[in-house]
Design an enzyme around this catalytic site. Structure first.
Site, mmCIF file in Angstrom:
data_model
loop_
_atom_site.group_PDB
_atom_site.id
_atom_site.type_symbol
_atom_site.label_atom_id
_atom_site.label_comp_id
_atom_site.label_asym_id
_atom_site.label_seq_id
_atom_site.Cartn_x
_atom_site.Cartn_y
_atom_site.Cartn_z
ATOM 1 N N GLY A 1 -4.362 5.735 4.767
ATOM 2 C CA GLY A 1 -3.850 4.839 5.802
ATOM 3 C C GLY A 1 -4.926 4.327 6.745
ATOM 4 O O GLY A 1 -5.057 3.116 6.937
ATOM 5 N N GLU B 1 9.357 15.888 15.372
ATOM 6 C CA GLU B 1 9.841 15.706 14.004
ATOM 7 C C GLU B 1 9.069 16.644 13.079
ATOM 8 O O GLU B 1 7.842 16.536 12.966
ATOM 9 C CB GLU B 1 9.635 14.249 13.548
ATOM 10 C CG GLU B 1 10.276 13.989 12.210
ATOM 11 C CD GLU B 1 10.012 12.596 11.675
ATOM 12 O OE1 GLU B 1 8.894 12.081 11.866
ATOM 13 O OE2 GLU B 1 10.921 12.034 11.048
ATOM 14 N N GLY C 1 -5.025 1.138 4.678
ATOM 15 C CA GLY C 1 -3.855 0.663 5.432
ATOM 16 C C GLY C 1 -4.265 -0.161 6.632
ATOM 17 O O GLY C 1 -3.729 -1.242 6.879
ATOM 18 N N CYS D 1 13.524 10.836 7.078
ATOM 19 C CA CYS D 1 13.541 10.363 8.467
ATOM 20 C C CYS D 1 14.898 10.577 9.101
ATOM 21 O O CYS D 1 15.007 10.804 10.290
ATOM 22 C CB CYS D 1 13.176 8.886 8.499
ATOM 23 S SG CYS D 1 14.247 7.887 7.440
ATOM 24 N N GLU E 1 9.867 1.118 10.656
ATOM 25 C CA GLU E 1 10.906 2.137 10.424
ATOM 26 C C GLU E 1 10.232 3.483 10.627
ATOM 27 O O GLU E 1 9.414 3.892 9.801
ATOM 28 C CB GLU E 1 11.442 2.040 8.992
ATOM 29 C CG GLU E 1 12.154 0.755 8.649
ATOM 30 C CD GLU E 1 13.458 0.592 9.414
ATOM 31 O OE1 GLU E 1 14.083 1.613 9.751
ATOM 32 O OE2 GLU E 1 13.826 -0.549 9.696
ATOM 33 N N LYS F 1 0.849 -1.194 0.000
ATOM 34 C CA LYS F 1 0.000 0.000 0.000
ATOM 35 C C LYS F 1 0.880 1.239 0.000
ATOM 36 O O LYS F 1 1.526 1.550 0.993
ATOM 37 C CB LYS F 1 -0.927 0.048 1.217
ATOM 38 C CG LYS F 1 -1.994 1.138 0.997
ATOM 39 C CD LYS F 1 -2.568 1.714 2.249
ATOM 40 C CE LYS F 1 -1.781 2.845 2.867
ATOM 41 N NZ LYS F 1 -1.713 4.079 2.062
ATOM 42 N N GLY G 1 -5.191 3.791 -1.206
ATOM 43 C CA GLY G 1 -6.140 4.448 -0.321
ATOM 44 C C GLY G 1 -5.463 5.029 0.898
ATOM 45 O O GLY G 1 -4.256 4.882 1.096
HETATM 46 P P1 NDP Z 1 2.523 8.192 7.979
HETATM 47 O O1 NDP Z 1 2.797 7.468 9.229
HETATM 48 O O2 NDP Z 1 1.463 9.211 7.968
HETATM 49 O O3 NDP Z 1 2.160 7.173 6.807
HETATM 50 C C1 NDP Z 1 3.003 6.124 6.396
HETATM 51 C C2 NDP Z 1 2.189 5.119 5.623
HETATM 52 O O4 NDP Z 1 1.263 4.524 6.508
HETATM 53 C C3 NDP Z 1 1.352 5.732 4.495
HETATM 54 O O5 NDP Z 1 1.225 4.795 3.439
HETATM 55 C C4 NDP Z 1 0.021 5.940 5.167
HETATM 56 O O6 NDP Z 1 -1.013 6.015 4.239
HETATM 57 C C5 NDP Z 1 -0.049 4.690 6.015
HETATM 58 N N1 NDP Z 1 -0.958 4.778 7.157
HETATM 59 C C6 NDP Z 1 -1.414 5.892 7.794
HETATM 60 N N2 NDP Z 1 -2.248 5.522 8.806
HETATM 61 C C7 NDP Z 1 -2.302 4.172 8.815
HETATM 62 C C8 NDP Z 1 -2.982 3.204 9.604
HETATM 63 N N3 NDP Z 1 -3.781 3.567 10.615
HETATM 64 N N4 NDP Z 1 -2.807 1.896 9.334
HETATM 65 C C9 NDP Z 1 -1.985 1.512 8.334
HETATM 66 N N5 NDP Z 1 -1.332 2.374 7.526
HETATM 67 C C10 NDP Z 1 -1.470 3.690 7.767
HETATM 68 O O7 NDP Z 1 3.921 8.774 7.537
HETATM 69 P P2 NDP Z 1 4.200 9.676 6.303
HETATM 70 O O8 NDP Z 1 3.694 9.048 5.055
HETATM 71 O O9 NDP Z 1 3.757 11.042 6.666
HETATM 72 O O10 NDP Z 1 5.787 9.591 6.233
HETATM 73 C C11 NDP Z 1 6.590 10.375 6.995
HETATM 74 C C12 NDP Z 1 7.086 9.616 8.219
HETATM 75 O O11 NDP Z 1 7.781 8.457 7.820
HETATM 76 C C13 NDP Z 1 8.065 10.451 9.013
HETATM 77 O O12 NDP Z 1 7.788 10.339 10.381
HETATM 78 C C14 NDP Z 1 9.400 9.798 8.689
HETATM 79 O O13 NDP Z 1 10.356 9.985 9.676
HETATM 80 C C15 NDP Z 1 9.012 8.368 8.520
HETATM 81 N N6 NDP Z 1 10.023 7.681 7.708
HETATM 82 C C16 NDP Z 1 10.853 6.773 8.324
HETATM 83 C C17 NDP Z 1 11.866 6.156 7.613
HETATM 84 C C18 NDP Z 1 12.772 5.166 8.264
HETATM 85 O O14 NDP Z 1 13.425 4.404 7.545
HETATM 86 N N7 NDP Z 1 12.879 5.130 9.583
HETATM 87 C C19 NDP Z 1 12.105 6.470 6.195
HETATM 88 C C20 NDP Z 1 11.173 7.434 5.655
HETATM 89 C C21 NDP Z 1 10.169 7.997 6.395
HETATM 90 P P3 NDP Z 1 -1.546 7.448 3.683
HETATM 91 O O15 NDP Z 1 -0.359 8.327 3.513
HETATM 92 O O16 NDP Z 1 -2.163 7.056 2.395
HETATM 93 O O17 NDP Z 1 -2.511 7.938 4.709
#
Ligand code: NDP
Length: 499
Positions: free
Chosen positions: A216, A391, A220, A292, A258, A184, A214
């Site tokens: 999250g 962050e 998700g 991140c 992660e 996803k 779709g």
């Molecule tokens: P989010 O946590 O908002 O979303 C990450 C993914 O999870 C998206 O596909 C999102 O979908 C999905 N998601 C959101 N809510 C749910 C849920 N309840 N259940 C399952 N899936 C869900 O993060 P961001 O997309 O905003 O990414 C930024 C974050 O990612 C930052 O905190 C960053 O630090 C972290 N990150 C960490 C990395 C690492 O390797 N440690 C690398 C890169 C980023 P949707 O967006 O469609 O809502």
């Protein structure tokens, strides 16, 4: 001047991909925007529970009934190499699609993110060519074999900040070890990954890799709580990671998380000054600041603090903000309007907490419609400021000074996160002492960022659970099975057989 062109004509409607066929979800239609212009460029059809269920069942069938997991290692290596080739053969189109949804700089997507994406497949092809089990012999005449078998169906959840580079790490690892998967992407950035999955269907059997689209909390959470999923590999924010683990925990589904970071970039007076300055700028402003592992808290030794901050601010003022397709651009737009507003709100938060804005903190006035921001740096009142603790995930740096090694260590570790630490010094005892003291999964010395795929990557504390990387992925994407057998017939005790 605000006449950005779309990098590519996008699909009018973005659909999911199940069993090697396009699939029309049964959920809402959601707009997708180009961050440089703020214009809606496409519509994404959201997948509801029944669509996610169809995708999981497709992967389940492919795992339980097809021969994918029993495929020879040689065949899987060949297929992984073909996946790599498909990315390289379609580099330009994939890069344009990724640019369109993310606003990341086209040059960097093509030259770095997609090269990494292609290499992820080669890396795991090479890894499985070396993978081996274990054998133990004991004096009682038994041999015990430890085999690693594919874990099953893997739910892969990727964020929007580097969709291709991050999702392919998960896809390549999952399928290399014989699993089937449902991916996803973020609903904001679906184009490149939908294209990738359709391309990979040329070489992967039906069901091995499916994709659902779709939001999250809708699509998700259906995926992470589905009983047919055996593992969840998630990259995203810490708050979401917690919710993913809660859902998965109900079925005891193992998770790799992660998560976010608030990494300290510690610059000692003993550092190569120019290298540290370049590294600090790269550490916070690369990838439009949305990473991140950003070195977002810049700790500088007091004796060089004023000069370092002054030169950092001067360089920041000269950064070229603009069209992600332009070769001269250094920072493009922020990925979404909502995220832009969140970053901007931290300029107010910082002032409220007594921090001083040194540069930026505003929308980029030249472009009114896209999601552009002036790269920003603040002088923090202390490490307790919210700009130092939360962050921000954008081109937003906070400066703090320190007087001693111990003080630098204390400030660096005073955070709920623990993903990466950066240390800049040419004094070996300082390097050794500080790197040992860092409560983070990764420490980079005199290096802005370096990802060695054979080594684990992941965070301490609220930055994650488990690791990604060669052996870490092997552990996560496989189940260990212990098989014991006697070397020769044994004289077993015969229950009920008399004396
Ligand atoms: P989010 O946590 O908002 O979303 C990450 C993914 O999870 C998206 O596909 C999102 O979908 C999905 N998601 C959101 N809510 C749910 C849920 N309840 N259940 C399952 N899936 C869900 O993060 P961001 O997309 O905003 O990414 C930024 C974050 O990612 C930052 O905190 C960053 O630090 C972290 N990150 C960490 C990395 C690492 O390797 N440690 C690398 C890169 C980023 P949707 O967006 O469609 O809502």
């Amino acid at each position: 001047m605000e006449n950005f062109l779309n990098p590519i004509e996008p699909p009018k409607i973005v659909k999911s991909w199940i069993d090697n066929e396009e699939s029309h979800g049964s959920g809402m239609e959601l707009p997708v925007f180009y961050p440089a212009t703020g214009n809606q460029v496409s519509i994404l059809v959201e997948d509801a529970y029944k669509d996610v269920d169809k995708a999981v069942m497709s992967a389940r069938n492919a795992f339980d009934k097809s021969s994918w997991r029993k495929q020879s290692v040689e065949k899987r290596i060949e297929i992984l190499e073909n996946c790599r080739k498909l990315i390289l053969d379609n580099l330009d189109e994939l890069a344009r699609l990724e640019c369109l949804a993310t606003g990341l700089i086209f040059r960097e997507i093509k030259g770095f993110h997609l090269q990494r994406a292609a290499y992820n497949f080669r890396f795991f092809a090479q890894y499985i060519s070396q993978a081996h089990g274990e054998r133990f012999d004991n004096t009682e005449g038994y041999i015990t074999l430890v085999n690693r078998e594919p874990a099953g169906v893997i739910g892969l959840i990727a964020p929007w900040n580097a969709p291709m580079a991050l999702a392919t790490m998960k896809i390549a690892a999952a399928i290399a070890f014989g699993n089937c998967a449902v991916l996803k992407p973020s609903e904001q950035t679906p184009f490149s990954l939908v294209k990738l999955v359709t391309l990979l269907s040329q070489v992967l059997p039906p069901g091995v890799l499916n994709l659902v689209n779709g939001r999250g909390p809708i699509t998700g959470s259906c995926l992470v709580s589905h009983p047919g999923v055996d593992r969840i590999s998630f990259t995203g924010g810490t708050v979401t990671g917690r919710s993913v683990m809660e859902h998965a925990g109900k079925q005891l589904t193992p998770c790799s998380l992660e998560l976010g970071g608030k990494s300290a970039n510690i610059i000692f007076a003993s550092a190569d000054y120019q290298r540290a300055l370049d590294g600090a700028l790269i550490g916070i402003y690369s990838n439009n600041g949305q990473q991140c592992l950003a070195g977002s808290r810049i700790l500088v030794e007091q004796t060089i603090f004023d000069q370092f901050v002054e030169e950092f601010v001067e360089r920041t003022k000269n950064i070229v903000v603009g069209d992600p397709l332009d070769d001269n651009t250094e920072i493009g737009p922020i990925a979404s309007k909502q995220h832009l507003e969140r970053i901007l709100s931290f300029a107010d938060v910082a002032q409220h907490d007594g921090d001083k804005i040194l540069v930026g903190g505003r929308r980029f006035s030249k472009y009114q419609n896209g999601y552009f921001l002036e790269p920003t740096a603040v002088l923090a009142k202390s490490n307790k400021s919210r700009a130092c603790q939360e962050e921000i995930f954008g081109p937003f740096a906070s400066f703090i000074s320190f007087k001693s090694e111990d003080e630098a260590i204390a400030i660096a570790n005073d955070t709920e996160f623990g993903l990466v630490s950066y240390v800049w010094s040419d004094h070996m005892p300082t390097i050794m002492n500080v790197s040992e003291a860092m409560r983070s999964g990764v420490v980079w010395i005199n290096t802005p960022m370096m990802r060695e795929l054979r080594a684990p990557f992941g965070g301490f504390k609220n930055s994650g659970v488990a690791r990604e990387g060669g052996y870490s992925c092997e552990q996560f994407y496989t189940e260990e099975k212990t098989v014991s057998l006697p070397k020769s017939p044994l004289n077993l005790k015969k229950f009920g057989g008399g004396k």
